[in-house]
Design a protein around this motif. Sequence first.
Motif, mmCIF file in Angstrom:
data_model
loop_
_atom_site.group_PDB
_atom_site.id
_atom_site.type_symbol
_atom_site.label_atom_id
_atom_site.label_comp_id
_atom_site.label_asym_id
_atom_site.label_seq_id
_atom_site.Cartn_x
_atom_site.Cartn_y
_atom_site.Cartn_z
ATOM 1 N N UNK A 31 38.541 44.418 39.343
ATOM 2 C CA UNK A 31 39.163 45.357 38.402
ATOM 3 C C UNK A 31 40.198 46.232 39.107
ATOM 4 N N UNK A 32 39.864 46.659 40.321
ATOM 5 C CA UNK A 32 40.809 47.474 41.107
ATOM 6 C C UNK A 32 42.026 46.682 41.544
ATOM 7 N N UNK A 33 41.856 45.389 41.821
ATOM 8 C CA UNK A 33 42.976 44.551 42.264
ATOM 9 C C UNK A 33 44.075 44.486 41.214
ATOM 10 N N UNK A 70 39.592 42.939 32.582
ATOM 11 C CA UNK A 70 39.395 44.349 32.241
ATOM 12 C C UNK A 70 40.395 45.242 32.964
ATOM 13 N N UNK A 71 40.657 44.944 34.235
ATOM 14 C CA UNK A 71 41.614 45.728 35.006
ATOM 15 C C UNK A 71 43.035 45.578 34.485
ATOM 16 N N UNK A 72 43.398 44.356 34.103
ATOM 17 C CA UNK A 72 44.738 44.123 33.553
ATOM 18 C C UNK A 72 44.887 44.851 32.214
ATOM 19 N N UNK A 73 43.849 44.797 31.396
ATOM 20 C CA UNK A 73 43.890 45.521 30.112
ATOM 21 C C UNK A 73 44.075 47.013 30.357
ATOM 22 N N UNK A 74 43.412 47.552 31.377
ATOM 23 C CA UNK A 74 43.609 48.956 31.736
ATOM 24 C C UNK A 74 45.068 49.231 32.072
ATOM 25 N N UNK A 75 45.686 48.334 32.858
ATOM 26 C CA UNK A 75 47.096 48.500 33.241
ATOM 27 C C UNK A 75 48.020 48.451 32.028
#
Length: 110
Positions: A31-33, A70-75
């Motif tokens: 997710x951080x990546x 999930x991480x990309x959606x956050x971005x």
Amino acid sequence: MIEIELPLRLVSVANVRECWQQKAARTKAHRRAAIAVPKHAVPCVVTITRIGPRMLDGDNLQSACKGLRDGIADRLGVDDRDPAVEWRYTQEIAKPKRYAVRVRIESEAA
């Protein structure tokens, strides 16, 4: 169009036998990546390509990509179930053996 390759190893989480803490740490790292993925306007199409020495079956491929998704959606500033983002999953066999993930974001086709 945006395309970036990340040095991640996406594994079949359905078939891995591990402690919940290991799974949580891997999910958090994936997710951080996604912070490396540039922001893009929605609506869009996001294609996540797993690169590895062997192919995963479809459901394992999608579950392996969940933390990164999930991480990309956050971005992108959306929830990962938002219909403004279409999610696609592909994979490639890497020779010589290596692991990576390619993320491609395109504006939604007309």
